[in-house]
Design a protein around this motif. Structure first.
Motif, PDB file in Angstrom:
ATOM      1  N   CYS A 268       0.835  -1.206   0.000  1.00 53.71           N
ATOM      2  CA  CYS A 268       0.000   0.000   0.000  1.00 53.71           C
ATOM      3  C   CYS A 268       0.866   1.250   0.000  1.00 53.71           C
ATOM      4  O   CYS A 268       0.592   2.208  -0.732  1.00 53.71           O
ATOM      5  CB  CYS A 268      -0.927  -0.020   1.209  1.00 53.71           C
ATOM      6  SG  CYS A 268      -2.018   1.417   1.333  1.00 53.71           S
ATOM      7  N   ARG A 269       1.914   1.257   0.807  1.00 54.98           N
ATOM      8  CA  ARG A 269       2.807   2.423   0.858  1.00 54.98           C
ATOM      9  C   ARG A 269       3.452   2.680  -0.504  1.00 54.98           C
ATOM     10  O   ARG A 269       3.512   3.830  -0.968  1.00 54.98           O
ATOM     11  CB  ARG A 269       3.889   2.183   1.924  1.00 54.98           C
ATOM     12  CG  ARG A 269       4.936   3.284   1.977  1.00 54.98           C
ATOM     13  CD  ARG A 269       6.019   2.938   2.977  1.00 54.98           C
ATOM     14  NE  ARG A 269       6.674   1.679   2.676  1.00 54.98           N
ATOM     15  CZ  ARG A 269       7.636   1.538   1.759  1.00 54.98           C
ATOM     16  NH1 ARG A 269       8.018   2.582   1.035  1.00 54.98           N
ATOM     17  NH2 ARG A 269       8.194   0.364   1.551  1.00 54.98           N
ATOM     18  N   ARG A 270       3.911   1.642  -1.169  1.00 55.08           N
ATOM     19  CA  ARG A 270       4.548   1.830  -2.478  1.00 55.08           C
ATOM     20  C   ARG A 270       3.542   2.309  -3.523  1.00 55.08           C
ATOM     21  O   ARG A 270       3.863   3.140  -4.389  1.00 55.08           O
ATOM     22  CB  ARG A 270       5.201   0.521  -2.915  1.00 55.08           C
ATOM     23  CG  ARG A 270       6.454   0.168  -2.130  1.00 55.08           C
ATOM     24  CD  ARG A 270       7.206  -0.980  -2.788  1.00 55.08           C
ATOM     25  NE  ARG A 270       6.454  -2.231  -2.691  1.00 55.08           N
ATOM     26  CZ  ARG A 270       6.620  -3.125  -1.731  1.00 55.08           C
ATOM     27  NH1 ARG A 270       7.515  -2.900  -0.770  1.00 55.08           N
ATOM     28  NH2 ARG A 270       5.912  -4.240  -1.710  1.00 55.08           N
ATOM     29  N   ARG A 271       2.321   1.761  -3.456  1.00 61.70           N
ATOM     30  CA  ARG A 271       1.303   2.189  -4.422  1.00 61.70           C
ATOM     31  C   ARG A 271       0.943   3.659  -4.233  1.00 61.70           C
ATOM     32  O   ARG A 271       0.879   4.430  -5.203  1.00 61.70           O
ATOM     33  CB  ARG A 271       0.055   1.315  -4.278  1.00 61.70           C
ATOM     34  CG  ARG A 271      -1.083   1.716  -5.200  1.00 61.70           C
ATOM     35  CD  ARG A 271      -2.247   0.749  -5.098  1.00 61.70           C
ATOM     36  NE  ARG A 271      -2.779   0.661  -3.743  1.00 61.70           N
ATOM     37  CZ  ARG A 271      -3.620   1.557  -3.216  1.00 61.70           C
ATOM     38  NH1 ARG A 271      -4.007   2.622  -3.916  1.00 61.70           N
ATOM     39  NH2 ARG A 271      -4.071   1.393  -1.982  1.00 61.70           N
ATOM     40  N   VAL A 272       0.729   4.072  -2.994  1.00 58.31           N
ATOM     41  CA  VAL A 272       0.390   5.468  -2.723  1.00 58.31           C
ATOM     42  C   VAL A 272       1.560   6.374  -3.073  1.00 58.31           C
ATOM     43  O   VAL A 272       1.371   7.490  -3.600  1.00 58.31           O
ATOM     44  CB  VAL A 272      -0.026   5.634  -1.247  1.00 58.31           C
ATOM     45  CG1 VAL A 272      -0.201   7.111  -0.888  1.00 58.31           C
ATOM     46  CG2 VAL A 272      -1.315   4.882  -0.966  1.00 58.31           C
ATOM     47  N   GLN A 273       2.760   5.912  -2.809  1.00 58.75           N
ATOM     48  CA  GLN A 273       3.951   6.680  -3.180  1.00 58.75           C
ATOM     49  C   GLN A 273       3.967   6.941  -4.685  1.00 58.75           C
ATOM     50  O   GLN A 273       4.216   8.067  -5.139  1.00 58.75           O
ATOM     51  CB  GLN A 273       5.206   5.897  -2.777  1.00 58.75           C
ATOM     52  CG  GLN A 273       6.518   6.388  -3.374  1.00 58.75           C
ATOM     53  CD  GLN A 273       7.074   7.599  -2.684  1.00 58.75           C
ATOM     54  OE1 GLN A 273       6.880   7.752  -1.480  1.00 58.75           O
ATOM     55  NE2 GLN A 273       7.744   8.468  -3.418  1.00 58.75           N
ATOM     56  N   GLN A 274       3.692   5.924  -5.472  1.00 60.50           N
ATOM     57  CA  GLN A 274       3.695   6.063  -6.921  1.00 60.50           C
ATOM     58  C   GLN A 274       2.548   6.956  -7.392  1.00 60.50           C
ATOM     59  O   GLN A 274       2.713   7.776  -8.307  1.00 60.50           O
ATOM     60  CB  GLN A 274       3.586   4.681  -7.571  1.00 60.50           C
ATOM     61  CG  GLN A 274       3.831   4.665  -9.066  1.00 60.50           C
ATOM     62  CD  GLN A 274       5.279   4.907  -9.423  1.00 60.50           C
ATOM     63  OE1 GLN A 274       6.184   4.510  -8.682  1.00 60.50           O
ATOM     64  NE2 GLN A 274       5.522   5.567 -10.553  1.00 60.50           N
ATOM     65  N   ASP A 275       1.382   6.812  -6.753  1.00 59.96           N
ATOM     66  CA  ASP A 275       0.223   7.603  -7.172  1.00 59.96           C
ATOM     67  C   ASP A 275       0.390   9.082  -6.853  1.00 59.96           C
ATOM     68  O   ASP A 275      -0.055   9.954  -7.623  1.00 59.96           O
ATOM     69  CB  ASP A 275      -1.049   7.079  -6.503  1.00 59.96           C
ATOM     70  CG  ASP A 275      -1.437   5.690  -7.010  1.00 59.96           C
ATOM     71  OD1 ASP A 275      -0.930   5.290  -8.072  1.00 59.96           O
ATOM     72  OD2 ASP A 275      -2.235   5.014  -6.332  1.00 59.96           O
ATOM     73  N   THR A 276       0.987   9.416  -5.724  1.00 57.61           N
ATOM     74  CA  THR A 276       1.085  10.813  -5.289  1.00 57.61           C
ATOM     75  C   THR A 276       2.279  11.545  -5.868  1.00 57.61           C
ATOM     76  O   THR A 276       2.193  12.728  -6.196  1.00 57.61           O
ATOM     77  CB  THR A 276       1.138  10.888  -3.756  1.00 57.61           C
ATOM     78  OG1 THR A 276       2.238  10.076  -3.278  1.00 57.61           O
ATOM     79  CG2 THR A 276      -0.162  10.392  -3.151  1.00 57.61           C
ATOM     80  N   LEU A 277       3.424  10.847  -5.986  1.00 59.27           N
ATOM     81  CA  LEU A 277       4.641  11.519  -6.445  1.00 59.27           C
ATOM     82  C   LEU A 277       5.121  11.046  -7.807  1.00 59.27           C
ATOM     83  O   LEU A 277       6.024  11.651  -8.382  1.00 59.27           O
ATOM     84  CB  LEU A 277       5.773  11.326  -5.414  1.00 59.27           C
ATOM     85  CG  LEU A 277       5.503  11.903  -4.021  1.00 59.27           C
ATOM     86  CD1 LEU A 277       6.680  11.637  -3.094  1.00 59.27           C
ATOM     87  CD2 LEU A 277       5.221  13.398  -4.101  1.00 59.27           C
ATOM     88  N   GLY A 278       4.560   9.967  -8.311  1.00 58.25           N
ATOM     89  CA  GLY A 278       4.902   9.515  -9.651  1.00 58.25           C
ATOM     90  C   GLY A 278       6.234   8.819  -9.777  1.00 58.25           C
ATOM     91  O   GLY A 278       6.727   8.645 -10.894  1.00 58.25           O
ATOM     92  N   HIS A 279       6.821   8.417  -8.680  1.00 62.32           N
ATOM     93  CA  HIS A 279       8.098   7.688  -8.738  1.00 62.32           C
ATOM     94  C   HIS A 279       8.248   6.826  -7.493  1.00 62.32           C
ATOM     95  O   HIS A 279       7.503   6.960  -6.517  1.00 62.32           O
ATOM     96  CB  HIS A 279       9.284   8.663  -8.863  1.00 62.32           C
ATOM     97  CG  HIS A 279       9.383   9.645  -7.719  1.00 62.32           C
ATOM     98  ND1 HIS A 279       9.808   9.311  -6.458  1.00 62.32           N
ATOM     99  CD2 HIS A 279       9.072  10.985  -7.660  1.00 62.32           C
ATOM    100  CE1 HIS A 279       9.794  10.366  -5.671  1.00 62.32           C
ATOM    101  NE2 HIS A 279       9.341  11.405  -6.376  1.00 62.32           N
TER     102      HIS A 279
END
Length: 435
Positions: A268-279
């Motif tokens: 979940c943390r990695r998915r949200v990281q990708q969704d919010t910051l794009g990397h």
């Protein structure tokens, strides 16, 4: 008060040759080793065929590696007398089986020293060979042969087992061939409070068929005595246990249950990281910086960590991480609750909350809920059976990993199994009674 007295030096007693039926008659130092000249203490002049008294017929020398003294390799030069029967012309030698087996190059004391060095002091085989002054293959073959004789071939090592743990282990890192083994652990001493867990066996491969075949090979009376099987989330182990030991209760231990929740939190943390910051996470990104803190139990958080999480969850963009983190912490709290019945109630509440009504956006929690619901009976069984956990199985796995590193890897699964059993089966060398 009595005072200790000294007596004249006795080389045979000092070097522990009297327990081998030998008597030291001389000594010399060679390059890198000490050599003790020995005689066989008891004469053996009677013919094996007719019983007549033989006559001396020369001597032969036998060299045996002995236990080192002061870490100096010691070699026994045993003078063995030969006899000839005057009636049948039969020729024989003095019996040296008390000192060593007929063909091996190590004395019984050397073999015991080698086993103690490996099992008790956890020395490497190379170090043992150096201490004995023999080739590494010579030491390895002798130690493993004795280990198989006194340990692997001993059926009594399976006696009294009522609780077992099962897990997988990587025994070699290669691109070709099967690199996994299934390890079976006796958790009965942990459950009874009588001692540490011990390794029962290692079997090549990791599958339902491997574990099922191993269980089927055990006597029916032994399988009937197994009450609990602790395991991870792999359904193959559960199916094999259900078919071969149907009366045993499967228990999914806290380590693997919490790890499932931790993996969901990381995903979940990695998915949200990708969704919010794009990397992917960078060192200065809030979610990435808090990745260790998120996996820490709430009761162990420092004030600095609590402030970091409060700041992290203040924004709406991290609400999904906060929700997943909350489930993770509820599972940890259930296992850490001092009252097991209350801990069971807390875990039941977690499983029920994930069974229905989870928002579609929380894909990780939905997947976790399906797993927890499917294995609910196994997870909750832990709270009814104190002391039943696969944690000791993981601890033995770590010991086997250390063994593999010390040995610089294994190429032979048979040798790997023998060394693993010597390392983690609770075995202690008990060889010749005179030693």
């Amino acid at each position: 008060m009595s005072h200790g007295t000294f007596c004249l030096p006795d080389l045979s007693t000092f070097t522990r040759l009297d327990g081998l039926g030998l008597e030291a008659v001389g000594q010399r130092l060679e390059l890198g080793r000490a050599v003790l000249e020995c005689w066989v203490a008891e004469p053996d002049p009677w013919c094996r065929r007719c019983g007549a008294e033989g006559v001396p017929h020369g001597t032969v020398a036998r060299r045996l590696a002995h236990e080192p003294f002061g870490w100096r390799p010691t070699t026994l030069l045993v003078r063995v007398r030969r006899y000839r029967c005057p009636d049948s012309a039969h020729v024989w030698r003095q019996d040296t089986t008390q000192a060593a087996e007929p063909k091996p190059k190590l004395s019984r004391r050397a073999l015991r020293w080698a086993l103690e060095a490996i099992v008790v002091q956890h020395l490497t085989m190379a170090r043992v060979a150096e201490g004995l002054g023999v080739a590494c293959n010579t030491a390895n073959d002798a130690v493993l042969a004795e280990g198989r004789r006194v340990l692997i071939a001993d059926p009594a090592r399976f006696d009294g087992v009522t609780t077992i743990g099962v897990d997988e282990h990587v025994w070699r890192h290669t691109r070709r061939g099967d690199k996994y083994v299934t390890v079976i652990i006796d958790l009965t001493p942990i459950r009874d409070g009588t001692g540490p867990a011990r390794l029962l066996d290692t079997v090549r491969g990791r599958s339902k068929a491997v574990f099922k075949e191993w269980l089927a090979a055990r006597p029916e009376a032994w399988r009937d005595g197994v009450e609990v099987v602790a395991m991870d989330g792999f359904s193959g182990f559960k199916s094999a246990a259900a078919e071969e030991v149907p009366d045993a209760v499967p228990v999914m231990d806290p380590f693997h249950s919490v790890r499932l929740a931790g993996e969901s939190l990381d995903a979940c943390r990695r998915r949200v990281q990708q969704d919010t910051l794009g990397h992917r996470g960078h060192k200065d990104d809030p979610l990435y910086r808090a990745r260790r803190t998120l996996q820490t139990g709430a009761d162990l958080l420092t004030e600095t960590q609590q402030e970091r999480l409060a700041k992290l969850f203040a924004g709406e963009e991290h609400v999904q991480v906060e929700a997943t983190w909350g489930i993770y912490q509820r599972m940890v709290a259930a296992y850490r609750h001092p009252d097991r019945p209350r801990g069971r109630e807390l875990m039941e509440a977690v499983i029920a909350s994930l069974s229905t009504g989870v928002p579609a956006a929380l894909t990780e929690l939905i997947a976790l809920g399906r797993t927890l619901k499917r294995r609910a009976a196994d997870i909750l069984a832990y709270f009814d059976r104190p002391g039943t956990s696969n944690g000791p199985t993981e601890a033995i796995n770590r010991r086997l990993e250390h063994l593999r590193g010390s040995a610089l890897g294994f190429r032979n699964i048979t040798n790997c199994t023998a060394r693993s059993l010597l390392e983690a089966s609770g075995f202690r060398p008990q060889l010749h009674p005179a030693l």
